[in-house]
Design a protein around this motif. Structure first.
Motif, PDB file in Angstrom:
ATOM      1  N   ALA A   1      20.922 -38.633  92.936  1.00 36.49           N
ATOM      2  CA  ALA A   1      20.736 -37.189  93.085  1.00 36.49           C
ATOM      3  C   ALA A   1      21.776 -36.377  92.315  1.00 36.49           C
ATOM      4  N   PRO A   2      23.076 -36.725  92.347  1.00 34.75           N
ATOM      5  CA  PRO A   2      24.047 -35.937  91.561  1.00 34.75           C
ATOM      6  C   PRO A   2      23.752 -35.975  90.057  1.00 34.75           C
ATOM      7  N   ILE A   3      23.290 -37.141  89.576  1.00 33.95           N
ATOM      8  CA  ILE A   3      22.956 -37.224  88.147  1.00 33.95           C
ATOM      9  C   ILE A   3      21.771 -36.324  87.823  1.00 33.95           C
ATOM     10  N   ALA A   4      20.760 -36.312  88.703  1.00 32.76           N
ATOM     11  CA  ALA A   4      19.601 -35.445  88.492  1.00 32.76           C
ATOM     12  C   ALA A   4      20.011 -33.981  88.528  1.00 32.76           C
ATOM     13  N   LEU A   5      20.951 -33.625  89.398  1.00 40.68           N
ATOM     14  CA  LEU A   5      21.413 -32.239  89.481  1.00 40.68           C
ATOM     15  C   LEU A   5      22.105 -31.826  88.188  1.00 40.68           C
ATOM     16  N   ILE A   6      23.009 -32.672  87.688  1.00 40.06           N
ATOM     17  CA  ILE A   6      23.708 -32.353  86.438  1.00 40.06           C
ATOM     18  C   ILE A   6      22.723 -32.266  85.273  1.00 40.06           C
ATOM     19  N   TYR A   7      21.748 -33.162  85.265  1.00 36.86           N
ATOM     20  CA  TYR A   7      20.730 -33.161  84.206  1.00 36.86           C
ATOM     21  C   TYR A   7      19.921 -31.866  84.231  1.00 36.86           C
ATOM     22  N   LEU A   8      19.512 -31.430  85.428  1.00 39.26           N
ATOM     23  CA  LEU A   8      18.722 -30.205  85.534  1.00 39.26           C
ATOM     24  C   LEU A   8      19.538 -28.991  85.118  1.00 39.26           C
ATOM     25  N   LEU A   9      20.805 -28.930  85.510  1.00 40.24           N
ATOM     26  CA  LEU A   9      21.654 -27.813  85.107  1.00 40.24           C
ATOM     27  C   LEU A   9      21.892 -27.816  83.597  1.00 40.24           C
ATOM     28  N   GLY A  10      21.988 -29.010  82.998  1.00 49.53           N
ATOM     29  CA  GLY A  10      22.138 -29.088  81.549  1.00 49.53           C
ATOM     30  C   GLY A  10      20.923 -28.538  80.819  1.00 49.53           C
ATOM     31  N   LEU A  11      19.733 -28.825  81.335  1.00 47.20           N
ATOM     32  CA  LEU A  11      18.519 -28.277  80.726  1.00 47.20           C
ATOM     33  C   LEU A  11      18.463 -26.764  80.891  1.00 47.20           C
ATOM     34  N   ALA A  12      18.911 -26.268  82.051  1.00 44.23           N
ATOM     35  CA  ALA A  12      18.946 -24.820  82.260  1.00 44.23           C
ATOM     36  C   ALA A  12      19.863 -24.162  81.230  1.00 44.23           C
TER      37      ALA A  12
END
Length: 278
Positions: free
Chosen positions: A181-192
């Motif tokens: 989950a933390p990796i997915a969160l960082i990934y989503l924020l990077g796309l934003a």
């Protein structure tokens, strides 16, 4: 009082006045395609919260395909309108900003509770800002012609499809649990960040203008092969396409910088060029 307001019988042969001008059907067709895409995006939210993630992802992919079709159909039929442009932006916000973020929250980000929801909000707001900036830049008359081959920031459909990479990997058997989950969160924020940034991303709009004759048959073969692979191995292909797209962003930025430097030097070269001899 009857003398003041005598009865009046309308002429039956007088044509009825139209309150509104009729709308050509060619203007309606692109909007119907946009509305179908919007229905798919909303349905994907329902499928995601029911735990049916595979059809939810497919619905978003089809919505992204229809998003690329409606504008081309409008230009082909000469049915572009201001109403259609506004409807398309609103549908893009729902389909590519709200829907994938909510699906990711239902899939894995709920493990982070408030932090996961904040990532959802950031992604959705970044998508809204990215679409607003895109609409404003369309009205810029001073934009050089070569810049139209690049998007400013990651485009909306690409942002949605790349954000679903954790789901693609889970469909392929990669363990994506609470620890991811933390990796997915960082990934989503990077796309934003990529969507609201000014990083140029190649749009590929010039690919359909002129094709050398010797490339026609290879393009046919590659198109059929790509379509067959996408139908037979959808999530493998989506994973590969997502990774390749992310890898091309630095190349797009480098190409943009080279064209920008050449565009800056061009007026200087013209000014220093000596006048022709009499």
């Amino acid at each position: 009082m009857s003398d003041l307001f005598p009865p009046f019988a309308p002429d039956p042969d007088e044509p009825r006045k139209r309150l509104f001008k009729p709308v050509p059907f060619r203007v309606i067709v692109p909007n119907i395609i946009t509305l179908i895409a919007l229905c798919l995006g909303l349905t994907a939210i329902r499928l995601g919260f029911e735990g049916r993630y595979e059809p939810a992802v497919i619905a978003i992919v089809v919505a992204a395909f229809l998003d690329g079709v409606d504008g081309r159909v409008a230009r082909l039929l000469k049915g572009t309108s201001r109403f259609g442009a506004e409807l398309d932006s609103l549908a893009d916000f729902v389909n590519f900003g709200v829907t994938p973020a909510l699906i990711l929250y239902s899939f894995i980000l709920h493990e982070l509770k408030a932090l996961g929801w904040i990532a959802v909000l950031v992604f959705a707001i970044a998508m809204a800002l990215r679409l607003a900036r895109f609409n404003v830049m369309l009205d810029d008359p001073n934009r050089p012609e070569w810049q139209k081959n690049f998007f400013t920031g990651m485009p909306a459909p690409a942002g949605a499809l790349t954000s679903l990479l954790p789901l693609y990997l889970s469909f392929l058997g990669v363990p994506v649990g609470a620890a991811s989950a933390p990796i997915a969160l960082i990934y989503l924020l990077g796309l934003a960040f990529l969507m609201v940034s000014t990083i140029p991303v190649y749009s590929g709009k010039t690919l359909g203008k002129n094709v050398p004759r010797h490339w026609v048959l290879p393009i046919f073969v590659l198109s059929v092969a790509a379509f067959g692979l996408l139908v037979s191995f959808p999530f493998e292909m989506l994973t590969v396409i997502t990774i390749l797209f992310l890898l091309t962003i630095p190349l797009s930025a480098a190409r943009y910088r080279r064209l920008e430097r050449a565009d800056i030097r061009r007026p200087v070269a013209q000014e220093t060029e000596p006048p022709p001899a009499a």
